[in-house]
Design a protein around this motif. Structure first.
Motif, PDB file in Angstrom:
ATOM      1  N   ARG A  39      -8.414  31.356  42.402  1.00  0.00           N
ATOM      2  CA  ARG A  39      -9.428  32.342  43.009  1.00  0.00           C
ATOM      3  C   ARG A  39      -8.467  32.951  44.263  1.00  0.00           C
ATOM      4  N   ALA A  40      -7.367  32.420  44.682  1.00  0.00           N
ATOM      5  CA  ALA A  40      -6.491  32.763  45.624  1.00  0.00           C
ATOM      6  C   ALA A  40      -5.232  32.685  45.448  1.00  0.00           C
ATOM      7  N   VAL A  41      -4.404  33.487  46.150  1.00  0.00           N
ATOM      8  CA  VAL A  41      -2.975  33.480  45.894  1.00  0.00           C
ATOM      9  C   VAL A  41      -2.172  33.508  47.362  1.00  0.00           C
ATOM     10  N   THR A  42      -1.184  32.767  47.629  1.00  0.00           N
ATOM     11  CA  THR A  42      -0.352  32.756  48.792  1.00  0.00           C
ATOM     12  C   THR A  42       0.941  32.549  48.505  1.00  0.00           C
ATOM     13  N   PHE A  43       1.793  33.664  48.894  1.00  0.00           N
ATOM     14  CA  PHE A  43       3.122  33.781  48.460  1.00  0.00           C
ATOM     15  C   PHE A  43       4.139  33.879  49.572  1.00  0.00           C
ATOM     16  N   THR A  44       5.160  33.443  49.612  1.00  0.00           N
ATOM     17  CA  THR A  44       6.242  33.573  50.616  1.00  0.00           C
ATOM     18  C   THR A  44       7.624  34.028  49.946  1.00  0.00           C
ATOM     19  N   GLY A  45       8.187  35.180  50.084  1.00  0.00           N
ATOM     20  CA  GLY A  45       9.193  35.482  49.637  1.00  0.00           C
ATOM     21  C   GLY A  45       9.640  37.069  49.805  1.00  0.00           C
ATOM     22  N   SER A  46      10.427  37.498  48.921  1.00  0.00           N
ATOM     23  CA  SER A  46      10.966  38.958  49.245  1.00  0.00           C
ATOM     24  C   SER A  46       9.796  39.919  49.362  1.00  0.00           C
ATOM     25  N   THR A  47       9.735  41.094  49.489  1.00  0.00           N
ATOM     26  CA  THR A  47       9.109  42.257  49.902  1.00  0.00           C
ATOM     27  C   THR A  47       8.982  42.630  48.289  1.00  0.00           C
ATOM     28  N   ALA A  48       9.987  42.778  47.428  1.00  0.00           N
ATOM     29  CA  ALA A  48       9.885  43.399  45.879  1.00  0.00           C
ATOM     30  C   ALA A  48       9.163  42.366  45.245  1.00  0.00           C
ATOM     31  N   VAL A  49       9.390  41.037  45.270  1.00  0.00           N
ATOM     32  CA  VAL A  49       8.656  40.327  44.614  1.00  0.00           C
ATOM     33  C   VAL A  49       7.018  40.205  45.196  1.00  0.00           C
ATOM     34  N   GLY A  50       6.898  40.223  46.213  1.00  0.00           N
ATOM     35  CA  GLY A  50       5.368  40.193  46.927  1.00  0.00           C
ATOM     36  C   GLY A  50       4.543  41.316  46.316  1.00  0.00           C
ATOM     37  N   ARG A  51       5.294  42.571  45.941  1.00  0.00           N
ATOM     38  CA  ARG A  51       4.734  43.838  45.611  1.00  0.00           C
ATOM     39  C   ARG A  51       4.085  43.321  43.972  1.00  0.00           C
ATOM     40  N   ILE A  52       4.866  42.600  43.216  1.00  0.00           N
ATOM     41  CA  ILE A  52       4.708  42.281  42.005  1.00  0.00           C
ATOM     42  C   ILE A  52       3.538  41.110  41.917  1.00  0.00           C
ATOM     43  N   VAL A  53       3.609  40.142  42.783  1.00  0.00           N
ATOM     44  CA  VAL A  53       2.514  39.310  43.180  1.00  0.00           C
ATOM     45  C   VAL A  53       1.053  40.011  43.237  1.00  0.00           C
ATOM     46  N   ALA A  54       1.288  40.905  44.289  1.00  0.00           N
ATOM     47  CA  ALA A  54      -0.104  41.475  44.543  1.00  0.00           C
ATOM     48  C   ALA A  54      -0.576  42.233  43.706  1.00  0.00           C
ATOM     49  N   GLY A  55       0.474  42.737  42.694  1.00  0.00           N
ATOM     50  CA  GLY A  55      -0.142  43.678  41.371  1.00  0.00           C
ATOM     51  C   GLY A  55      -1.032  42.730  40.464  1.00  0.00           C
ATOM     52  N   HIS A  56      -0.358  41.596  40.374  1.00  0.00           N
ATOM     53  CA  HIS A  56      -1.016  40.278  39.563  1.00  0.00           C
ATOM     54  C   HIS A  56      -2.595  40.007  39.959  1.00  0.00           C
ATOM     55  N   ALA A  57      -2.363  39.843  41.376  1.00  0.00           N
ATOM     56  CA  ALA A  57      -3.634  39.231  42.046  1.00  0.00           C
ATOM     57  C   ALA A  57      -4.701  40.443  42.108  1.00  0.00           C
ATOM     58  N   ALA A  58      -4.283  41.674  42.026  1.00  0.00           N
ATOM     59  CA  ALA A  58      -5.126  42.821  42.050  1.00  0.00           C
ATOM     60  C   ALA A  58      -5.935  42.823  40.868  1.00  0.00           C
ATOM     61  N   LYS A  59      -5.501  42.391  39.598  1.00  0.00           N
ATOM     62  CA  LYS A  59      -6.224  42.426  38.405  1.00  0.00           C
ATOM     63  C   LYS A  59      -7.634  41.515  38.486  1.00  0.00           C
ATOM     64  N   GLY A  60      -7.515  40.580  39.401  1.00  0.00           N
ATOM     65  CA  GLY A  60      -8.872  39.791  39.465  1.00  0.00           C
ATOM     66  C   GLY A  60      -9.907  40.321  40.000  1.00  0.00           C
ATOM     67  N   PRO A  61     -10.108  41.025  41.012  1.00  0.00           N
ATOM     68  CA  PRO A  61      -8.988  40.814  42.305  1.00  0.00           C
ATOM     69  C   PRO A  61      -9.176  39.456  42.838  1.00  0.00           C
ATOM     70  N   LYS A  62      -8.145  39.070  43.373  1.00  0.00           N
ATOM     71  CA  LYS A  62      -8.223  37.503  44.049  1.00  0.00           C
ATOM     72  C   LYS A  62      -7.367  37.924  45.443  1.00  0.00           C
ATOM     73  N   ARG A  63      -8.148  37.135  46.431  1.00  0.00           N
ATOM     74  CA  ARG A  63      -7.776  37.094  47.662  1.00  0.00           C
ATOM     75  C   ARG A  63      -6.180  36.722  47.778  1.00  0.00           C
TER      76      ARG A  63
END
Length: 369
Positions: A113-137
């Motif tokens: 139900r929620a995602v927390t990520f630390t890493g590069s901005t490039a990968v962060g955008r990919i993570v945000a894209g996956h989470a947005a399909k939920g959408p998930k916090r």
């Protein structure tokens, strides 16, 4: 970090809001969101894992930690410590594997139900894209490109002694590492001479060796990136004051590097170097320094050295950075919220706000029957 979050868990509370009906009241009650997917980077494997797991557990959530494959033993020991401390079986899980495949599967799981990520901005955008399909916090702690402003009345010695360990102590592999130094023209020559002398005195090598100040970067790909950024700056007119090359020894080592008078169109002034490279440029007035400091897409850490109250107030108001150190560094500690701005992140870690990231607020409205 774990201790602070554990103590704060007992202080989580709701609030009573006056009702709109006679004898009525409303209750705002925090509740855990559910399973948290925690994805961590390799550069601070213990800190990142405990910061995410501590907040998730304090909020009442369970967590699945997808740790970096480059530092598996640290993550395993963190989870082992939690298990030994009495965390029930299944509350914290640890997974490894192909980063892209595992992360997509984990984020896409309906139980998460929620995602927390630390890493590069490039990968962060990919993570945000996956989470947005939920959408998930989502909480994202991403890249940085921290400026350092040394004003005309700043303490040059303090600016060097405070920032040098933060710049080179982790071989520059930190999102809050100072990189872009903007020094008032009246202090530039003095600062540059002393800073370059200090950098030249650093010793690069494995930390199993005596007297080493700067360790390796993560891999040869990072060495190649640093070589590219340095060569680009020099080709555009920057002065290479020291370093600028691979250290010829087993492992991925890059010599501590200082570039001066770097043109604005150089890649290194836009791209996070994530390595032991510092840039020193001069400025004539504070407006110019603030404009240069705000030029990148990143907005995480920034550092200012000045004795002027007016300058302090201006940089607090005008610097686009979420973590500002004035005459000191700006450490990230468990009791205070911190999150990047713009391309540096979304949401907060640390403090009560870091726990609240994994909680819903339920509104209960009630009155007498």
């Amino acid at each position: 970090t774990l201790a602070w979050n554990g103590e704060e868990a007992g202080r989580i509370e709701g609030r009573v809001i006056a009702g709109r009906m006679s004898a009525g009241q409303r209750l705002s009650m925090p509740a855990p969101v559910g399973v948290v997917a925690a994805l961590t980077a390799w550069n601070f494997p213990a800190v990142l894992a405990t910061r995410k797991l501590g907040a998730a557990l304090a909020s009442g959530c369970t967590a699945v930690l997808k740790a970096a494959e480059a530092t598996p033993a640290t993550a395993a020991e963190v989870v082992r410590a939690l298990t030994d401390a009495g965390v029930p079986r299944g509350v914290v899980s640890l997974v490894f594997g192909d980063p892209a495949a595992v992360s997509e599967q984990l984020i896409g799981a309906p139980e998460v139900r929620a995602v927390t990520f630390t890493g590069s901005t490039a990968v962060g955008r990919i993570v945000a894209g996956h989470a947005a399909k939920g959408p998930k916090r989502t909480v994202l702690e991403l890249g940085g490109h921290a400026p350092v402003i040394v004003d005309a009345d700043g303490d040059v010695g303090l600016a060097i002694s405070a920032t040098l360990p933060a710049k080179f102590g982790s071989a520059g592999q930190s999102c809050v590492a100072p990189t872009r130094y903007y020094v008032h023209e009246s202090r530039f020559d003095d600062f540059a001479a002393r800073f370059i002398e200090a950098v030249r005195a650093l010793r690069t090598g494995a930390f199993t060796e005596d007297g080493v100040n700067v360790g390796p970067v993560i891999d040869d790909g990072r060495v190649a990136a640093l070589e590219r950024l340095t060569a680009d700056a020099v080709a555009r007119g920057a002065r290479l004051c020291c370093g600028g090359r691979r250290v010829e020894r087993p492992g991925s080592f890059f010599a501590p590097t200082v570039l001066a008078d770097v043109p604005e169109d150089s890649d290194i002034l836009r791209e996070e170097p994530f390595g032991p490279v510092a840039v020193i440029n001069r400025f004539s007035d504070l407006d110019e320094a603030i404009t240069q400091a705000n030029r990148t897409d990143y907005a995480f850490a920034a550092y200012v050295f000045t004795d002027s109250l007016n300058t302090r107030q201006r940089v607090i108001e005008e610097l686009e950075a979420s973590n500002v150190g004035i005459n000191q560094m700006a450490p990230s500690l468990p009791d205070a919220p911190l999150g990047g701005m713009r391309a540096s992140g979304v949401g907060y870690e640390g403090g009560r706000d870091g726990i609240a990231a994994f909680q819903h607020l339920r509104l209960i409205s009630e009155t007498a029957a």
